[in-house]
Design a protein around this motif. Structure first.
Motif, PDB file in Angstrom:
ATOM      1  N   ASN A 161       0.397  -0.004  54.663  1.00 34.37           N
ATOM      2  CA  ASN A 161      -0.992  -0.354  54.975  1.00 34.37           C
ATOM      3  C   ASN A 161      -1.998   0.736  54.625  1.00 34.37           C
ATOM      4  O   ASN A 161      -3.208   0.518  54.681  1.00 34.37           O
ATOM      5  CB  ASN A 161      -1.124  -0.712  56.458  1.00 34.37           C
ATOM      6  CG  ASN A 161      -0.477  -2.039  56.790  1.00 34.37           C
ATOM      7  OD1 ASN A 161      -0.265  -2.865  55.901  1.00 34.37           O
ATOM      8  ND2 ASN A 161      -0.150  -2.255  58.050  1.00 34.37           N
ATOM      9  N   ASN A 162      -1.521   1.931  54.249  1.00 41.31           N
ATOM     10  CA  ASN A 162      -2.411   3.027  53.856  1.00 41.31           C
ATOM     11  C   ASN A 162      -2.450   3.250  52.350  1.00 41.31           C
ATOM     12  O   ASN A 162      -3.318   3.957  51.847  1.00 41.31           O
ATOM     13  CB  ASN A 162      -1.981   4.330  54.538  1.00 41.31           C
ATOM     14  CG  ASN A 162      -2.170   4.288  56.034  1.00 41.31           C
ATOM     15  OD1 ASN A 162      -3.264   4.018  56.507  1.00 41.31           O
ATOM     16  ND2 ASN A 162      -1.100   4.531  56.784  1.00 41.31           N
ATOM     17  N   LYS A 187      -8.371  -1.026  46.365  1.00 34.66           N
ATOM     18  CA  LYS A 187      -9.190  -1.707  47.370  1.00 34.66           C
ATOM     19  C   LYS A 187      -8.843  -3.188  47.391  1.00 34.66           C
ATOM     20  O   LYS A 187      -8.860  -3.848  46.346  1.00 34.66           O
ATOM     21  CB  LYS A 187     -10.676  -1.505  47.048  1.00 34.66           C
ATOM     22  CG  LYS A 187     -11.627  -1.988  48.144  1.00 34.66           C
ATOM     23  CD  LYS A 187     -13.037  -1.504  47.833  1.00 34.66           C
ATOM     24  CE  LYS A 187     -14.030  -1.894  48.908  1.00 34.66           C
ATOM     25  NZ  LYS A 187     -15.378  -1.387  48.645  1.00 34.66           N
ATOM     26  N   ILE A 194      -4.463  -4.674  51.194  1.00 31.63           N
ATOM     27  CA  ILE A 194      -4.736  -3.413  51.898  1.00 31.63           C
ATOM     28  C   ILE A 194      -5.641  -2.525  51.049  1.00 31.63           C
ATOM     29  O   ILE A 194      -5.772  -2.716  49.834  1.00 31.63           O
ATOM     30  CB  ILE A 194      -3.429  -2.665  52.258  1.00 31.63           C
ATOM     31  CG1 ILE A 194      -2.668  -2.219  50.983  1.00 31.63           C
ATOM     32  CG2 ILE A 194      -2.551  -3.533  53.121  1.00 31.63           C
ATOM     33  CD1 ILE A 194      -2.879  -0.792  50.592  1.00 31.63           C
ATOM     34  N   SER A 195      -6.267  -1.543  51.672  1.00 30.34           N
ATOM     35  CA  SER A 195      -7.092  -0.556  50.961  1.00 30.34           C
ATOM     36  C   SER A 195      -6.548   0.837  51.239  1.00 30.34           C
ATOM     37  O   SER A 195      -6.100   1.125  52.350  1.00 30.34           O
ATOM     38  CB  SER A 195      -8.554  -0.660  51.408  1.00 30.34           C
ATOM     39  OG  SER A 195      -9.097  -1.916  51.059  1.00 30.34           O
ATOM     40  N   TYR A 196      -6.607   1.697  50.231  1.00 28.99           N
ATOM     41  CA  TYR A 196      -6.036   3.043  50.364  1.00 28.99           C
ATOM     42  C   TYR A 196      -6.835   3.864  51.366  1.00 28.99           C
ATOM     43  O   TYR A 196      -8.072   3.848  51.364  1.00 28.99           O
ATOM     44  CB  TYR A 196      -6.044   3.767  49.018  1.00 28.99           C
ATOM     45  CG  TYR A 196      -5.110   3.215  47.961  1.00 28.99           C
ATOM     46  CD1 TYR A 196      -4.402   2.014  48.145  1.00 28.99           C
ATOM     47  CD2 TYR A 196      -4.943   3.878  46.756  1.00 28.99           C
ATOM     48  CE1 TYR A 196      -3.563   1.517  47.159  1.00 28.99           C
ATOM     49  CE2 TYR A 196      -4.101   3.386  45.757  1.00 28.99           C
ATOM     50  CZ  TYR A 196      -3.423   2.208  45.955  1.00 28.99           C
ATOM     51  OH  TYR A 196      -2.597   1.727  44.976  1.00 28.99           O
ATOM     52  N   SER A 197      -6.135   4.600  52.183  1.00 29.75           N
ATOM     53  CA  SER A 197      -6.780   5.474  53.163  1.00 29.75           C
ATOM     54  C   SER A 197      -7.384   6.689  52.481  1.00 29.75           C
ATOM     55  O   SER A 197      -7.042   7.026  51.334  1.00 29.75           O
ATOM     56  CB  SER A 197      -5.757   5.938  54.200  1.00 29.75           C
ATOM     57  OG  SER A 197      -4.820   6.829  53.606  1.00 29.75           O
ATOM     58  N   ASP A 198      -8.282   7.381  53.183  1.00 26.26           N
ATOM     59  CA  ASP A 198      -8.897   8.605  52.634  1.00 26.26           C
ATOM     60  C   ASP A 198      -7.831   9.646  52.299  1.00 26.26           C
ATOM     61  O   ASP A 198      -7.919  10.324  51.271  1.00 26.26           O
ATOM     62  CB  ASP A 198      -9.897   9.187  53.637  1.00 26.26           C
ATOM     63  CG  ASP A 198     -11.147   8.330  53.780  1.00 26.26           C
ATOM     64  OD1 ASP A 198     -11.300   7.352  53.017  1.00 26.26           O
ATOM     65  OD2 ASP A 198     -11.973   8.636  54.662  1.00 26.26           O
ATOM     66  N   GLU A 199      -6.839   9.763  53.166  1.00 26.61           N
ATOM     67  CA  GLU A 199      -5.784  10.758  52.927  1.00 26.61           C
ATOM     68  C   GLU A 199      -5.036  10.447  51.635  1.00 26.61           C
ATOM     69  O   GLU A 199      -4.740  11.357  50.830  1.00 26.61           O
ATOM     70  CB  GLU A 199      -4.791  10.785  54.097  1.00 26.61           C
ATOM     71  CG  GLU A 199      -3.686  11.810  53.892  1.00 26.61           C
ATOM     72  CD  GLU A 199      -2.533  11.689  54.886  1.00 26.61           C
ATOM     73  OE1 GLU A 199      -1.571  12.462  54.747  1.00 26.61           O
ATOM     74  OE2 GLU A 199      -2.594  10.819  55.776  1.00 26.61           O
ATOM     75  N   ASP A 233     -13.929  -2.906  53.951  1.00 31.02           N
ATOM     76  CA  ASP A 233     -13.207  -1.677  53.656  1.00 31.02           C
ATOM     77  C   ASP A 233     -14.017  -0.826  52.680  1.00 31.02           C
ATOM     78  O   ASP A 233     -14.636  -1.360  51.756  1.00 31.02           O
ATOM     79  CB  ASP A 233     -11.846  -1.993  53.020  1.00 31.02           C
ATOM     80  CG  ASP A 233     -10.882  -2.639  53.992  1.00 31.02           C
ATOM     81  OD1 ASP A 233     -11.246  -2.788  55.173  1.00 31.02           O
ATOM     82  OD2 ASP A 233      -9.764  -2.985  53.565  1.00 31.02           O
ATOM     83  N   ILE A 235     -13.504   2.849  50.355  1.00 32.69           N
ATOM     84  CA  ILE A 235     -12.553   3.877  49.944  1.00 32.69           C
ATOM     85  C   ILE A 235     -13.299   5.039  49.290  1.00 32.69           C
ATOM     86  O   ILE A 235     -14.413   4.871  48.804  1.00 32.69           O
ATOM     87  CB  ILE A 235     -11.491   3.321  48.974  1.00 32.69           C
ATOM     88  CG1 ILE A 235     -12.154   2.750  47.710  1.00 32.69           C
ATOM     89  CG2 ILE A 235     -10.626   2.262  49.657  1.00 32.69           C
ATOM     90  CD1 ILE A 235     -11.168   2.388  46.620  1.00 32.69           C
TER      91      ILE A 235
END
Length: 428
Positions: A161-162, A187, A194-199, A233, A235
């Motif tokens: 999910n990340n 995205k 799901i969309s990629y997390s900042d990390e 979302d 990103i």
């Protein structure tokens, strides 16, 4: 609801008999719905029809800078169109090259150019013993088709999910010089939503590739494709993050208006560093005199600016949302608690990703087809069409009407139940 695995053999057989009768009734309705691809529906295409009135034989065909769009020139696209796409993709105008209607075509060209002529002066990939690409899964089948076409070895990378498993990405990229790229839909990912997390984005930007010609293929196809006004979302921008990390040339970003205006007659763009832009333009000068500038002018005048484009996308969301919600409501109502499948409620994009019990996806897709509902082939979301668990199914709700989607979702649920019961009975 009682989980199927907790039911006795007799309970499952009784349930199966009832479901088979229901399935026959649905089959008899003679439905014919194709959800194999994420095509915009008729009502979505109608939203852009007035674009065709923007230009006629009496129109001023000059750009804001006075260039005549009927003639040669503006190899990298007319200024106002480059600005529109730059604003949509969140980059600077100088980072943009406008192409024709297909971002997939740009990706193909980018791979092809790397194979035949290398990347910014590096050894052409065709002269190397081995070239590898990382492929987050489940992913976009057409990405995988391009790398397979060029004989590039594809390595699946699990997606959660990340975003992709970055430990695995870093291990490959930082230590194996044969790894030249990675496909990403960062995205509202195709198909998982799901969309990629900042990390994850920052870890991408801070990769230390063993190969100087490693590139991130950042397909930001759904950058403005939200389903909800109050749940969107966002990103981090990969080009900005790569520049901060001292890797300004490491990413290519792609986008198009294929699902914004007309899929067959939109505009597309690549965004990357100015160094990469100059290298691409050297090849582009040989390949073409320029892409369709009249179409670029038409798009620029219709949308006017990023605010106009966002307002247009809100209309798309109003049309798409009921279709997604029809599917999700049926999944929640009929499958929640049965422990025979899992899914994510996306906040944008074009797909719903469903994970069935292992070994069931192909059978579910085949059974749906027998009842008149065509889905993307099971396995398509993995390199070489090989889903090792045979569990992932991509649902594309955009093309049918909301009523048709509700009917299709009912059949999908029935098929999932029947195939899952058979699978569980095998072990009892």
């Amino acid at each position: 609801m009682k989980a199927y695995k907790e039911m006795s053999r007799d309970e499952l057989l009784t349930l199966k008999a009832a479901l088979e009768e229901e399935y026959k009734e649905e089959q008899a309705k003679g439905l014919s719905l194709n959800m194999a691809r994420g095509k915009p529906g008729f009502s979505q295409l109608a939203l852009s029809m007035k674009m065709l009135d923007e230009i006629n034989s009496s129109s001023d065909m000059r750009t804001l800078l006075g260039n005549d769009t009927r003639n040669y020139g503006d190899l990298d696209g007319i200024g106002e169109c480059r600005q529109l796409m730059a604003d949509m993709m969140g980059v600077k105008k100088n980072n943009i090259i406008i192409y024709g209607n297909s971002s997939l075509n740009i990706m193909y060209d980018t791979i092809s150019r790397s194979v035949t002529h290398g990347v910014n002066g590096s050894t052409p990939w065709c002269k190397l013993d081995k070239v590898k690409f990382l492929c987050p899964v489940p992913g976009y089948d057409r990405h995988f088709a391009i790398t397979e076409f060029f004989g590039i070895e594809m390595i699946p990378v699990p997606l959660d999910n990340n975003g992709p498993d970055m430990d695995m990405v870093e291990q490959y990229v930082n230590n194996d010089a044969a790894v030249k790229g990675i496909w990403c839909v960062p995205k509202y990912s195709n198909p998982s939503g799901i969309s990629y997390s900042d990390e994850v984005v920052r870890r991408f930007a801070n990769l230390k590739p063993a190969a100087e010609d490693f590139r991130i293929f950042w397909d930001n196809a759904y950058c403005v494709h939200h389903l909800y006004e109050d749940e969107q979302d966002e990103i981090l921008n990969i080009l900005d993050e790569c520049e901060k990390a001292g890797n300004p040339d490491m990413a290519y970003m792609f986008a198009s208006t294929s699902k914004i205006s007309f899929p067959g007659s939109g505009i597309s763009a690549i965004a990357t560093s100015e160094t990469n832009v100059e290298f691409i333009k050297k090849q582009l000068t040989i390949q073409t005199i320029g892409h369709d500038k009249i179409n670029q002018l038409r798009h620029s005048r219709f949308f006017k600016n990023i605010d106009g484009l966002k307002a247009h996308m809100a209309k798309h969301a109003d049309l798409l949302r009921p279709k997604f919600e029809a599917v999700l409501a049926e999944l929640d109502k009929e499958l929640a608690g049965l422990e025979i499948g899992s899914w994510v409620k996306p906040r944008g994009g074009y797909f719903i990703s469903f994970n069935a019990l292992d070994g069931c996806a192909k059978a579910i897709v085949a059974k749906c087809k027998e009842a008149g509902v065509v889905l993307t082939n099971a396995g398509a979301t993995y390199p070489y069409g090989n889903d090792p668990k045979d569990s992932n199914i991509r649902i594309a709700p955009s093309f049918p009407t909301p009523e048709e989607m509700a009917a299709a979702a009912k059949i999908f649920v029935l098929c999932t139940k029947l195939v899952s019961i058979d699978k569980i009975l095998e072990s009892k």
